[in-house]
Design a protein around this motif. Structure first.
Motif, PDB file in Angstrom:
ATOM      1  N   MET A  23       0.816  -1.196   0.000  1.00 32.88           N
ATOM      2  CA  MET A  23       0.000   0.000   0.000  1.00 32.88           C
ATOM      3  C   MET A  23       0.855   1.252   0.000  1.00 32.88           C
ATOM      4  SD  MET A  23      -3.084  -1.225   2.609  1.00 32.88           S
ATOM      5  CE  MET A  23      -2.374  -0.329   3.897  1.00 32.88           C
ATOM      6  N   GLY A  24       2.145   1.096   0.271  1.00 33.49           N
ATOM      7  CA  GLY A  24       3.030   2.248   0.255  1.00 33.49           C
ATOM      8  C   GLY A  24       2.853   3.194   1.429  1.00 33.49           C
ATOM      9  N   GLN A  25       2.340   2.708   2.550  1.00 35.25           N
ATOM     10  CA  GLN A  25       2.104   3.575   3.705  1.00 35.25           C
ATOM     11  C   GLN A  25       3.330   3.735   4.594  1.00 35.25           C
ATOM     12  OE1 GLN A  25      -0.905   5.297   4.514  1.00 35.25           O
ATOM     13  NE2 GLN A  25      -1.172   4.782   2.363  1.00 35.25           N
ATOM     14  N   PHE A  26       4.237   2.758   4.544  1.00 29.62           N
ATOM     15  CA  PHE A  26       5.395   2.783   5.433  1.00 29.62           C
ATOM     16  C   PHE A  26       6.677   2.646   4.628  1.00 29.62           C
ATOM     17  CE2 PHE A  26       1.870   0.758   7.760  1.00 29.62           C
ATOM     18  CZ  PHE A  26       1.656   1.756   8.684  1.00 29.62           C
ATOM     19  N   GLU A  27       7.751   3.183   5.178  1.00 30.20           N
ATOM     20  CA  GLU A  27       9.043   3.152   4.495  1.00 30.20           C
ATOM     21  C   GLU A  27       9.689   1.774   4.530  1.00 30.20           C
ATOM     22  OE1 GLU A  27      11.370   6.098   6.423  1.00 30.20           O
ATOM     23  OE2 GLU A  27       9.985   7.715   5.949  1.00 30.20           O
ATOM     24  N   ASP A  28       9.540   1.076   5.662  1.00 30.26           N
ATOM     25  CA  ASP A  28      10.198  -0.225   5.801  1.00 30.26           C
ATOM     26  C   ASP A  28       9.355  -1.159   6.660  1.00 30.26           C
ATOM     27  OD1 ASP A  28      10.541   0.919   8.282  1.00 30.26           O
ATOM     28  OD2 ASP A  28      12.703   1.038   8.184  1.00 30.26           O
ATOM     29  N   LEU A  29       9.803  -2.406   6.767  1.00 36.12           N
ATOM     30  CA  LEU A  29       9.073  -3.429   7.512  1.00 36.12           C
ATOM     31  C   LEU A  29       9.032  -3.108   9.001  1.00 36.12           C
ATOM     32  CD1 LEU A  29       7.620  -6.159   7.503  1.00 36.12           C
ATOM     33  CD2 LEU A  29       9.852  -7.241   7.788  1.00 36.12           C
ATOM     34  N   ILE A  57       3.246   7.364  14.328  1.00 31.66           N
ATOM     35  CA  ILE A  57       3.157   6.873  12.951  1.00 31.66           C
ATOM     36  C   ILE A  57       1.674   6.689  12.649  1.00 31.66           C
ATOM     37  CG2 ILE A  57       3.716   5.007  11.377  1.00 31.66           C
ATOM     38  CD1 ILE A  57       6.184   4.466  13.100  1.00 31.66           C
ATOM     39  N   VAL A  58       1.209   7.338  11.624  1.00 31.35           N
ATOM     40  CA  VAL A  58      -0.207   7.246  11.267  1.00 31.35           C
ATOM     41  C   VAL A  58      -0.336   6.889   9.787  1.00 31.35           C
ATOM     42  CG1 VAL A  58      -1.013   8.851  13.037  1.00 31.35           C
ATOM     43  CG2 VAL A  58      -0.326   9.728  10.817  1.00 31.35           C
ATOM     44  N   LEU A  59      -1.480   6.328   9.454  1.00 34.91           N
ATOM     45  CA  LEU A  59      -1.762   6.007   8.067  1.00 34.91           C
ATOM     46  C   LEU A  59      -2.239   7.249   7.335  1.00 34.91           C
ATOM     47  CD1 LEU A  59      -3.653   2.615   8.467  1.00 34.91           C
ATOM     48  CD2 LEU A  59      -1.303   2.967   7.734  1.00 34.91           C
ATOM     49  N   GLY A  60      -2.149   7.204   6.030  1.00 37.62           N
ATOM     50  CA  GLY A  60      -2.638   8.303   5.211  1.00 37.62           C
ATOM     51  C   GLY A  60      -4.151   8.447   5.297  1.00 37.62           C
ATOM     52  N   LYS A  61      -4.671   9.522   4.792  1.00 37.13           N
ATOM     53  CA  LYS A  61      -6.094   9.832   4.887  1.00 37.13           C
ATOM     54  C   LYS A  61      -6.976   8.729   4.311  1.00 37.13           C
ATOM     55  CE  LYS A  61      -9.465  13.367   3.780  1.00 37.13           C
ATOM     56  NZ  LYS A  61      -9.714  14.646   3.152  1.00 37.13           N
TER      57      LYS A  61
END
Length: 75
Positions: free
Chosen positions: A1-7, A26-30
């Motif tokens: 989903m591309g929400q985080f930079e790494d595992l 750390i939060v998810l996108g809208k």
């Protein structure tokens, strides 16, 4: 989903969310915010079910041990 930079970041977010700790660093996108609440609700349900299973397991274990000890006393 591309929400985080790494595992590591993804796992950290998941653990913080499922334990309902929710630091908020750390939060998810809208588009994915609702998922955070669902993860937290799922965490509450999972911990509740696990607790119920543990209590039932120990109840059954205690019941079996008391039945075993009362049978040994009769012999």
């Amino acid at each position: 989903m591309g929400q985080f930079e790494d595992l590591e970041t993804a796992l950290y977010f998941s653990v913080v969310s499922i334990t309902t700790l929710g630091y908020g660093d750390i939060v998810l996108g809208k588009d994915w915010r609702l998922l955070s609440g669902l993860i937290a609700a799922n965490g509450l349900i999972l911990f509740s079910v696990a607790t119920a299973f543990f209590f039932e397991f120990f109840r059954q274990l205690t019941k079996a041990q008391s039945a075993s000890s009362s049978t040994e006393e009769r012999d």
